[in-house]
Design a protein around this motif. Structure first.
Motif, PDB file in Angstrom:
ATOM      1  N   GLY A 190       5.243  -3.541 -12.524  1.00  0.00           N
ATOM      2  CA  GLY A 190       3.978  -4.376 -12.211  1.00  0.00           C
ATOM      3  C   GLY A 190       3.356  -3.979 -10.696  1.00  0.00           C
ATOM      4  N   TYR A 191       3.278  -4.377  -9.821  1.00  0.00           N
ATOM      5  CA  TYR A 191       2.333  -3.787  -7.913  1.00  0.00           C
ATOM      6  C   TYR A 191       2.971  -2.640  -7.577  1.00  0.00           C
ATOM      7  CZ  TYR A 191       1.309  -4.081  -2.857  1.00  0.00           C
ATOM      8  OH  TYR A 191       0.808  -3.704  -2.351  1.00  0.00           O
ATOM      9  N   ARG A 192       4.593  -3.457  -7.580  1.00  0.00           N
ATOM     10  CA  ARG A 192       6.103  -2.207  -6.354  1.00  0.00           C
ATOM     11  C   ARG A 192       5.854  -1.629  -7.369  1.00  0.00           C
ATOM     12  NH1 ARG A 192       9.987  -6.136  -3.654  1.00  0.00           N
ATOM     13  NH2 ARG A 192       9.110  -8.090  -3.707  1.00  0.00           N
ATOM     14  N   ALA A 193       5.615  -0.272  -8.698  1.00  0.00           N
ATOM     15  CA  ALA A 193       5.775   0.466  -9.279  1.00  0.00           C
ATOM     16  C   ALA A 193       4.176   1.192  -9.099  1.00  0.00           C
ATOM     17  CB  ALA A 193       5.889  -0.005 -11.043  1.00  0.00           C
ATOM     18  N   ALA A 194       3.386   0.482  -8.733  1.00  0.00           N
ATOM     19  CA  ALA A 194       1.925   0.968  -8.770  1.00  0.00           C
ATOM     20  C   ALA A 194       1.948   1.735  -7.709  1.00  0.00           C
ATOM     21  CB  ALA A 194       1.114   0.285  -8.777  1.00  0.00           C
ATOM     22  N   VAL A 195       1.938   1.038  -6.665  1.00  0.00           N
ATOM     23  CA  VAL A 195       2.214   1.545  -5.161  1.00  0.00           C
ATOM     24  C   VAL A 195       3.394   3.175  -4.951  1.00  0.00           C
ATOM     25  CG1 VAL A 195       3.065   1.269  -2.689  1.00  0.00           C
ATOM     26  CG2 VAL A 195       1.980  -0.453  -3.767  1.00  0.00           C
ATOM     27  N   SER A 196       4.625   2.375  -5.579  1.00  0.00           N
ATOM     28  CA  SER A 196       5.541   3.914  -5.926  1.00  0.00           C
ATOM     29  C   SER A 196       5.382   4.320  -6.282  1.00  0.00           C
ATOM     30  CB  SER A 196       6.722   2.995  -6.332  1.00  0.00           C
ATOM     31  OG  SER A 196       7.556   4.238  -6.489  1.00  0.00           O
ATOM     32  N   ASP A 197       3.943   4.667  -8.351  1.00  0.00           N
ATOM     33  CA  ASP A 197       3.487   5.921  -8.187  1.00  0.00           C
ATOM     34  C   ASP A 197       2.918   6.829  -7.442  1.00  0.00           C
ATOM     35  OD1 ASP A 197       4.956   5.341 -10.286  1.00  0.00           O
ATOM     36  OD2 ASP A 197       3.600   4.339 -11.718  1.00  0.00           O
ATOM     37  N   LEU A 198       1.778   5.689  -6.901  1.00  0.00           N
ATOM     38  CA  LEU A 198       0.964   6.199  -6.021  1.00  0.00           C
ATOM     39  C   LEU A 198       1.192   7.273  -4.668  1.00  0.00           C
ATOM     40  CD1 LEU A 198      -1.765   3.222  -5.878  1.00  0.00           C
ATOM     41  CD2 LEU A 198      -2.089   5.520  -7.340  1.00  0.00           C
ATOM     42  N   ILE A 199       2.401   6.447  -4.173  1.00  0.00           N
ATOM     43  CA  ILE A 199       3.180   7.643  -3.012  1.00  0.00           C
ATOM     44  C   ILE A 199       3.920   8.803  -3.685  1.00  0.00           C
ATOM     45  CG2 ILE A 199       5.605   7.548  -1.618  1.00  0.00           C
ATOM     46  CD1 ILE A 199       4.417   3.558  -1.449  1.00  0.00           C
ATOM     47  N   ALA A 200       4.538   8.183  -4.976  1.00  0.00           N
ATOM     48  CA  ALA A 200       4.920   9.720  -5.752  1.00  0.00           C
ATOM     49  C   ALA A 200       3.350  10.513  -5.917  1.00  0.00           C
ATOM     50  CB  ALA A 200       5.274   9.224  -6.333  1.00  0.00           C
ATOM     51  N   SER A 201       2.537  10.575  -6.590  1.00  0.00           N
ATOM     52  CA  SER A 201       1.046  11.091  -6.766  1.00  0.00           C
ATOM     53  C   SER A 201       0.861  12.020  -5.017  1.00  0.00           C
ATOM     54  CB  SER A 201       0.908  10.980  -7.309  1.00  0.00           C
ATOM     55  OG  SER A 201      -0.516   9.968  -6.456  1.00  0.00           O
ATOM     56  N   ALA A 202       1.050  11.178  -4.306  1.00  0.00           N
ATOM     57  CA  ALA A 202       0.659  11.972  -2.741  1.00  0.00           C
ATOM     58  C   ALA A 202       1.694  12.511  -2.285  1.00  0.00           C
ATOM     59  CB  ALA A 202       0.744  10.830  -1.612  1.00  0.00           C
ATOM     60  N   GLY A 203       2.697  13.137  -3.063  1.00  0.00           N
ATOM     61  CA  GLY A 203       3.991  13.650  -2.987  1.00  0.00           C
ATOM     62  C   GLY A 203       4.484  12.897  -1.815  1.00  0.00           C
ATOM     63  N   MET A 204       4.274  12.406  -1.275  1.00  0.00           N
ATOM     64  CA  MET A 204       5.425  11.693  -0.331  1.00  0.00           C
ATOM     65  C   MET A 204       7.036  11.225  -0.768  1.00  0.00           C
ATOM     66  SD  MET A 204       2.085   9.693   1.477  1.00  0.00           S
ATOM     67  CE  MET A 204       3.105   8.503   2.128  1.00  0.00           C
ATOM     68  N   GLN A 205       7.584  11.097  -2.002  1.00  0.00           N
ATOM     69  CA  GLN A 205       8.229  10.347  -2.437  1.00  0.00           C
ATOM     70  C   GLN A 205       8.757  10.803  -3.367  1.00  0.00           C
ATOM     71  OE1 GLN A 205       8.540   6.644  -2.638  1.00  0.00           O
ATOM     72  NE2 GLN A 205       7.952   5.899  -4.575  1.00  0.00           N
ATOM     73  N   ASP A 206      10.353  11.128  -3.705  1.00  0.00           N
ATOM     74  CA  ASP A 206      10.277  11.058  -5.601  1.00  0.00           C
ATOM     75  C   ASP A 206       9.703  10.551  -6.707  1.00  0.00           C
ATOM     76  OD1 ASP A 206      12.131  13.300  -6.991  1.00  0.00           O
ATOM     77  OD2 ASP A 206      12.358  10.958  -8.122  1.00  0.00           O
ATOM     78  N   GLY A 207       9.207  10.803  -7.678  1.00  0.00           N
ATOM     79  CA  GLY A 207       8.926  10.020  -9.063  1.00  0.00           C
ATOM     80  C   GLY A 207       9.578   8.910  -9.256  1.00  0.00           C
ATOM     81  N   ILE A 208      10.530   9.686  -9.771  1.00  0.00           N
ATOM     82  CA  ILE A 208      11.776   8.707 -10.674  1.00  0.00           C
ATOM     83  C   ILE A 208      12.523   8.470  -9.860  1.00  0.00           C
ATOM     84  CG2 ILE A 208      13.634   9.089 -11.887  1.00  0.00           C
ATOM     85  CD1 ILE A 208      12.104  12.084 -12.835  1.00  0.00           C
ATOM     86  N   ALA A 209      12.942   8.493  -7.968  1.00  0.00           N
ATOM     87  CA  ALA A 209      13.672   7.548  -7.691  1.00  0.00           C
ATOM     88  C   ALA A 209      12.952   6.393  -7.282  1.00  0.00           C
ATOM     89  CB  ALA A 209      13.652   8.603  -6.157  1.00  0.00           C
ATOM     90  N   GLY A 210      11.615   6.606  -6.934  1.00  0.00           N
ATOM     91  CA  GLY A 210      10.999   5.187  -6.834  1.00  0.00           C
ATOM     92  C   GLY A 210      10.317   4.414  -8.048  1.00  0.00           C
ATOM     93  N   ARG A 211      10.243   5.063  -8.738  1.00  0.00           N
ATOM     94  CA  ARG A 211      10.698   3.948 -10.206  1.00  0.00           C
ATOM     95  C   ARG A 211      11.632   2.910  -9.947  1.00  0.00           C
ATOM     96  NH1 ARG A 211       7.973   3.683 -15.314  1.00  0.00           N
ATOM     97  NH2 ARG A 211       5.908   4.085 -13.376  1.00  0.00           N
ATOM     98  N   ILE A 212      12.655   4.114 -10.457  1.00  0.00           N
ATOM     99  CA  ILE A 212      13.710   3.419 -10.447  1.00  0.00           C
ATOM    100  C   ILE A 212      14.042   1.931  -9.451  1.00  0.00           C
ATOM    101  CG2 ILE A 212      16.302   3.272 -10.279  1.00  0.00           C
ATOM    102  CD1 ILE A 212      16.519   6.030 -11.801  1.00  0.00           C
ATOM    103  N   ALA A 213      13.626   2.421  -7.924  1.00  0.00           N
ATOM    104  CA  ALA A 213      14.313   1.964  -7.033  1.00  0.00           C
ATOM    105  C   ALA A 213      12.618   0.001  -6.871  1.00  0.00           C
ATOM    106  CB  ALA A 213      13.245   2.100  -5.456  1.00  0.00           C
ATOM    107  N   ALA A 214      11.268   0.901  -7.505  1.00  0.00           N
ATOM    108  CA  ALA A 214      10.699  -0.098  -7.778  1.00  0.00           C
ATOM    109  C   ALA A 214      11.304  -1.085  -9.141  1.00  0.00           C
ATOM    110  CB  ALA A 214       8.802   0.117  -8.193  1.00  0.00           C
ATOM    111  N   SER A 215      11.840  -0.813  -9.840  1.00  0.00           N
ATOM    112  CA  SER A 215      12.494  -1.847 -11.087  1.00  0.00           C
ATOM    113  C   SER A 215      13.753  -2.485 -11.085  1.00  0.00           C
ATOM    114  CB  SER A 215      11.801  -0.508 -12.347  1.00  0.00           C
ATOM    115  OG  SER A 215      10.962  -0.259 -12.152  1.00  0.00           O
ATOM    116  N   ILE A 216      14.722  -1.636 -10.728  1.00  0.00           N
ATOM    117  CA  ILE A 216      16.072  -2.071 -10.645  1.00  0.00           C
ATOM    118  C   ILE A 216      15.682  -3.545  -9.502  1.00  0.00           C
ATOM    119  CG2 ILE A 216      18.356  -2.044 -10.362  1.00  0.00           C
ATOM    120  CD1 ILE A 216      17.123  -1.143 -13.347  1.00  0.00           C
ATOM    121  N   CYS A 217      16.235  -4.360  -9.638  1.00  0.00           N
ATOM    122  CA  CYS A 217      16.639  -5.752  -8.684  1.00  0.00           C
ATOM    123  C   CYS A 217      17.527  -6.134  -9.061  1.00  0.00           C
ATOM    124  CB  CYS A 217      14.979  -6.588  -8.566  1.00  0.00           C
ATOM    125  SG  CYS A 217      14.473  -6.881 -10.103  1.00  0.00           S
ATOM    126  N   ASN A 218      17.677  -7.519  -8.073  1.00  0.00           N
ATOM    127  CA  ASN A 218      18.818  -8.093  -8.244  1.00  0.00           C
ATOM    128  C   ASN A 218      17.747 -10.201  -9.011  1.00  0.00           C
ATOM    129  OD1 ASN A 218      17.604  -9.900  -6.034  1.00  0.00           O
ATOM    130  ND2 ASN A 218      18.857 -10.006  -4.816  1.00  0.00           N
TER     131      ASN A 218
END
Length: 141
Positions: free
Chosen positions: A42-70
């Motif tokens: 959803g939203y968090r993954a979309a933001v993470s993907d945009l940040i990754a596409s701008a080269g500001m973070q690792d895309g795979i790590a961003g996807r995990i961080a945006a998806s895995i939760c309590n």
């Protein structure tokens, strides 16, 4: 239709509650198992993907961080936790655990599964593509 929280809820436009998944992975010759909660993309993954596409973070790590939760939907990891930048002495997340988490994310979001289309061609594609050789008209001699 007027967009409102209520109309969007009725359309299913929100991701809903995290999904509980059991994951298994090998580590140090041992099979380990754990339960995780996966937030549907959803939203968090979309933001993470945009940040990754701008080269500001690792895309795979961003996807995990945006998806895995309590269970409450709060993030469990930061990108730096996954890449090892948060604590270089601890290092990055184990490869096999990373793969297990990505598999769980894919299962929750039905990633990699294609939907059949009523307008498919024999090859299963939605439209026919023409190679340059086929689309050219023969030259007159």
């Amino acid at each position: 239709m007027n967009l409102s929280i209520q109309s969007l809820k009725e359309m299913g436009a929100f991701t809903g509650a995290p999904v509980k998944k059991t994951i298994k992975w090998q580590q140090g010759g041992q099979e380990l198992q754990g339960e995780v909660f996966v937030r549907p993309l959803g939203y968090r993954a979309a933001v993470s993907d945009l940040i990754a596409s701008a080269g500001m973070q690792d895309g795979i790590a961003g996807r995990i961080a945006a998806s895995i939760c309590n269970e409450a939907g709060e993030p469990v990891f930061t990108v730096a936790d996954i890449t090892g930048d948060a604590d270089p002495g601890r290092g990055s997340l184990d490869r096999n655990l990373t793969t297990a988490l990505l598999t769980a994310i894919g299962e929750v979001n039905n990633l990699g599964k294609t939907q059949s289309s009523a307008t498919s061609t024999k090859s299963g594609t939605k439209s026919q593509s023409r190679s340059p050789a086929r689309s050219r008209k023969p030259k007159s001699a």
